[in-house]
Design a protein around this motif. Structure first.
Motif, mmCIF file in Angstrom:
data_model
loop_
_atom_site.group_PDB
_atom_site.id
_atom_site.type_symbol
_atom_site.label_atom_id
_atom_site.label_comp_id
_atom_site.label_asym_id
_atom_site.label_seq_id
_atom_site.Cartn_x
_atom_site.Cartn_y
_atom_site.Cartn_z
ATOM 1 N N THR A 160 43.637 -33.997 102.887
ATOM 2 C CA THR A 160 42.375 -33.345 102.535
ATOM 3 C C THR A 160 41.420 -33.395 103.710
ATOM 4 O OG1 THR A 160 41.495 -35.408 101.612
ATOM 5 C CG2 THR A 160 42.614 -33.907 100.093
ATOM 6 N N TYR A 194 32.476 -27.840 101.260
ATOM 7 C CA TYR A 194 33.741 -27.537 100.601
ATOM 8 C C TYR A 194 34.782 -28.577 100.970
ATOM 9 C CZ TYR A 194 34.978 -25.519 105.153
ATOM 10 O OH TYR A 194 35.220 -25.327 106.478
ATOM 11 N N GLN A 205 39.008 -29.034 101.491
ATOM 12 C CA GLN A 205 40.280 -28.353 101.695
ATOM 13 C C GLN A 205 41.425 -29.289 101.329
ATOM 14 O OE1 GLN A 205 40.566 -26.798 105.690
ATOM 15 N NE2 GLN A 205 39.755 -24.824 105.080
ATOM 16 N N ILE A 226 45.386 -29.494 101.787
ATOM 17 C CA ILE A 226 46.448 -28.901 102.611
ATOM 18 C C ILE A 226 47.777 -29.528 102.197
ATOM 19 C CG2 ILE A 226 47.250 -28.476 104.959
ATOM 20 C CD1 ILE A 226 44.357 -28.995 105.874
ATOM 21 N N THR A 267 46.969 -23.425 101.650
ATOM 22 C CA THR A 267 45.788 -24.278 101.541
ATOM 23 C C THR A 267 44.915 -23.859 100.369
ATOM 24 O OG1 THR A 267 45.800 -24.630 103.926
ATOM 25 C CG2 THR A 267 43.734 -25.084 102.765
ATOM 26 N N THR A 273 41.048 -24.406 98.776
ATOM 27 C CA THR A 273 39.696 -24.836 99.147
ATOM 28 C C THR A 273 38.800 -24.820 97.913
ATOM 29 O OG1 THR A 273 39.959 -23.934 101.377
ATOM 30 C CG2 THR A 273 37.724 -24.388 100.636
#
Length: 786
Positions: free
Chosen positions: A525, A531, A533, A535, A557, A559
């Motif tokens: 992360t 925000y 993300q 991954i 990914t 988000t």
């Protein structure tokens, strides 16, 4: 795994650059404590003892951007901007200097690697040139980067020499006051040595400037040659078209029979095809208004024209360095004759790709219905259709902060207020809500068409993320979840939390239609303030038993926006490559592009486009849609010689989302399948997520009790980990091997290699024991985690 905030920067596997015992400052009560330090891949990690290296890292600091300075003769400090600071003491000054030098070199190496990655990202995000026109410039750029890296090493060594020389001068002056002739002579020699180093650096800098200027001149000359080549190609193509038109005119005039009209009509058709391939870019803006027309930038394999006997490793190493812009437009004239599969009966004309559709006989396979079209039973009663409503508990940030006072950062529990009453194991099982797409894919013998439907299935797994913003429960180590829906949906799956650091889930699913899916899910992360993300790092695969076709991919990914202020919303974006690895599908590739959300984008949001290519790099199928609603696929009926312009047949729906229940917003926006996942069933393993007490209490609306139970489970897991660490320390003190760490029950870590020439990768593979143990009700090997 417990829902706690853990330190980032886990050490990366690899040969350590330096390791040894040092003393680290802990607190004012304990002072400096002896720890085992390991320097590897730009990360400095420490452990209580050498036995912990294989399973427990106590802390890690990244040297990228870190400040390294000496406090006294034996102590040095490492800080990365205020968030982490290590005060470390060596046994003597020589050992301290050895570590500081190694850290400085590792820091320079990490900075150079980061700059190299940034350069590659900038090259990849720029405007792509079709074909292999930039090979020479990339080679020149690679040479310049290599020279720059070596120059950076020289500069780092020069700085270290200057620093050590200055320290030597100060030591000599402090050693003898007043200074003697010997001290002055040594000091002068050190000064001369430093001046020589500076002269060497200046010479290297001048060499780099000359190399850069020469590279720029060569690049300009090369660009000029390219432009001349393109102009020459245009002239040759224009002459060829004029020659072709002259031949047709002469033929038409010399034909005086009525059949000449038919010949002329056929020539007009060919002229139209020539105009489509040669002049499409002039009218591309008008054609793009059609919803069935779009442009995709796909990776191009530079080795596409190489024989199939060439090494596949070389192809893979260069696939991602170049992209090609491909324009797809629906062929209205052939829309009726190319229906996307087995119904296509007309031959492909005008140099079109031959998908061998007439031979694509569908197999006699049952396509199972969606969960909303069944009346399933469990333990003698109908399955539930919803979960209890979500209670309206006010979220008090002050109460959460108050409970965190005095606790270590890694032991702060995240309350269930941020969660939904499902575990990550159950959330991953939701990927198979539209398993009927895989049933449909199993019917096709054409690998391109089968891969198109596999791609549609991967898109369908994101359908529920649009409105699900609460996090699932993090599974405990050894936690499992089974979902046996063979009787009504035609598939069953088993999932297990196989690792705690890093958290990792292994899952195996099999369907009655003859397909098997596997995935190993782990993630990293990145919190960017506004925000978050997520991954994914693990891989997934699907295999069809009748044909032996196997496809692998990695998720894109995700988000989560408006973390601090505003309403949470989710976006999925990035590129996904689904690669055929075995069977007749080997060499086929599906490239999907999940377009990111853009405030000023002309495209509709949450859009997905994709193209399926055969081993020769020729487009065979095209895919378009939205990851929260539907996906359509169409065959490619014709393509230009360079595969940059393609005509497609009629689009058919491969997947369409089933609407959620009308009142699902009251119960966590669950779908019908999600509501049934946590329904209690008899006979499941003692480690099954349905038996997890804190998750069950949350589902029943008892959130305060769920938070208490959640804290108990986390402390129990930490206690088991402490016992394992104590046993490892005791064994190390006796000189005996450390006791084995807990291993997964239903998955075995083994080597998996897709290509014979590739280095094998360790993966958690299903050992096919779970369903047999369930049939015998033998759960003696299951740990007590709840």
């Amino acid at each position: 795994m417990s829902d706690t905030i853990v330190a980032k920067g886990q050490p990366i596997p690899g040969d350590p650059e330096k390791k040894g015992w040092l003393f680290k400052w802990t607190n004012y009560l304990k002072g400096y404590q002896r720890r085992w330090f390991v320097l590897s891949n730009g990360l400095l990690s420490y452990y209580r003892n050498q036995a912990e290296v294989s399973h427990t890292c106590r802390g890690t600091i990244s040297l990228l951007g870190a400040l390294i300075h000496t406090a006294d003769s034996c102590t040095f400090v490492i800080s990365n901007g205020g968030t982490q600071t290590f005060h470390i003491r060596a046994h003597d000054e020589v050992e301290r200097q050895s570590w500081v030098t190694a850290l400085e070199l590792a820091k320079a190496k990490a900075i150079r690697a980061q700059e190299s990655d940034d350069d590659e990202d900038q090259m990849g995000s720029g405007v792509a040139v079709v074909g292999s026109n930039e090979v020479e410039s990339e080679d020149a750029g690679g040479i310049a980067r290599e020279l720059g890296a070596r120059f950076h090493d020289l500069r780092t060594c020069s700085e270290l020499v200057a620093r050590h020389g200055a320290a030597l001068q100060r030591s000599l002056v402090d050693l003898e006051i007043p200074p003697t002739d010997t001290t002055k002579q040594v000091s002068e020699r050190a000064t001369l040595f430093r001046i020589s180093c500076n002269a060497m650096m200046n010479a290297c800098s001048e060499f780099m400037s000359a190399a850069a200027a020469s590279s720029a001149k060569m690049s300009r000359a090369l660009q000029h040659e390219r432009e001349q080549k393109l102009r020459l190609q245009e002239v040759v193509e224009q002459l060829a078209r004029q020659h072709d038109n002259l031949e047709k005119t002469v033929t038409a005039r010399s034909t005086s029979q009525p059949g000449g009209n038919g010949s002329g009509q056929g020539n007009e058709t060919e002229d139209e095809d020539h105009e489509f391939f040669d002049a499409v870019e002039e009218g591309i803006s008008a054609v793009m208004d059609d919803k069935t027309s779009f442009i995709i930038k796909v990776p191009v394999n530079r080795k596409n024209n190489v024989k199939s006997s060439e090494s596949s490793d070389e192809s893979e190493s260069e696939t991602v360095t170049e992209t090609q812009q491909v324009f797809f437009v629906e062929d209205k004239e052939r829309a009726e004759s190319a229906m996307g599969g087995a119904e296509a009966e007309s031959p492909v004309e005008d140099g079109a790709t031959d998908p061998k559709l007439p031979e694509n006989k569908e197999q006699d396979i049952v396509i199972w219905p969606h969960v909303t079209q069944t009346a399933a039973m469990v333990d003698g009663h109908p399955r539930r259709t919803r979960v209890p409503d979500k209670p309206n508990y006010p979220l008090s940030l002050w109460s959460i902060m108050k409970n965190c006072i005095g606790k270590e950062l890694s032991k702060i529990p995240i309350p269930v207020n941020f969660s939904e009453p499902l575990s990550m194991l159950q959330r991953l099982t939701e990927d198979y809500e539209y398993s009927n797409i895989l049933d449909q894919a199993a019917k096709f013998s054409d690998p391109a068409q089968q891969l198109a439907y596999v791609a549609a299935f991967t898109v369908s797994s994101y359908a529920t993320t649009a409105c699900r913003t609460n996090k699932p429960f993090n599974p405990l180590l050894g936690e499992t979840f089974e979902c046996d829906r063979m009787s009504d949906l035609g598939w069953r799956s088993i999932s297990e939390q196989v690792s705690h650091h890093p958290p990792m889930v292994a899952q195996f699913t099999e369907g009655q239609a003859g397909w098997q899916c596997w995935q190993e899910f782990t993630m990293t992360t990145k919190f960017r303030g506004k925000y978050l993300q997520v991954i994914p790092l693990g891989g997934a695969s699907a295999m069809f038993l009748s044909s032996g076709n196997k496809y692998t991919w990695r998720k894109v990914t995700t988000t989560v926006h408006n973390i601090i202020v505003g309403k949470l919303w989710v976006d999925n974006h990035g590129d996904m490559d689904i690669v055929g690895e075995a069977g007749p599908a080997a060499g086929y590739v599906a490239h999907l592009k999940y377009l990111p959300y853009g405030y000023f984008s002309k495209d509709t949001q949450r859009k997905v486009t994709g193209v399926i290519k055969d081993p020769q790099g020729v487009p065979r199928y095209v895919l378009q849609g939205h990851w929260d609603s539907r996906v359509e696929v169409a065959p490619v009926t014709s393509a230009s010689p360079d595969n940059t312009v393609c005509k497609t047949g009629k689009f058919t729906v491969a997947w369409e989302r089933v609407a959620a229940p009308p009142d699902s917003d009251k119960w966590y926006n669950f779908t019908l399948l999600a509501a049934q996942l946590n329904e209690f069933e008899e006979g499941v393993a003692p480690t099954d997520s349905r038996r997890r007490p804190d998750q069950r209490l949350m589902e029943e609306g008892l959130w305060d009790e769920a938070n208490v139970e959640k804290l108990r489970l986390e402390e129990k897991q930490r206690g088991a980990r402490r016992e394992l660490e104590a046993a490892a320390e005791a064994a190390a003190a006796r000189g005996a091997p450390a006791p084995p760490a807990p291993r997964p029950l239903w998955f075995t870590r083994a080597a998996l290699s897709a290509q014979p020439a590739q280095q094998p990768h360790l993966r958690h593979l299903y050992n096919h024991r779970y369903w047999d143990c369930k049939r015998r009700a033998d759960w003696t090997a299951c740990p007590d985690i709840f």
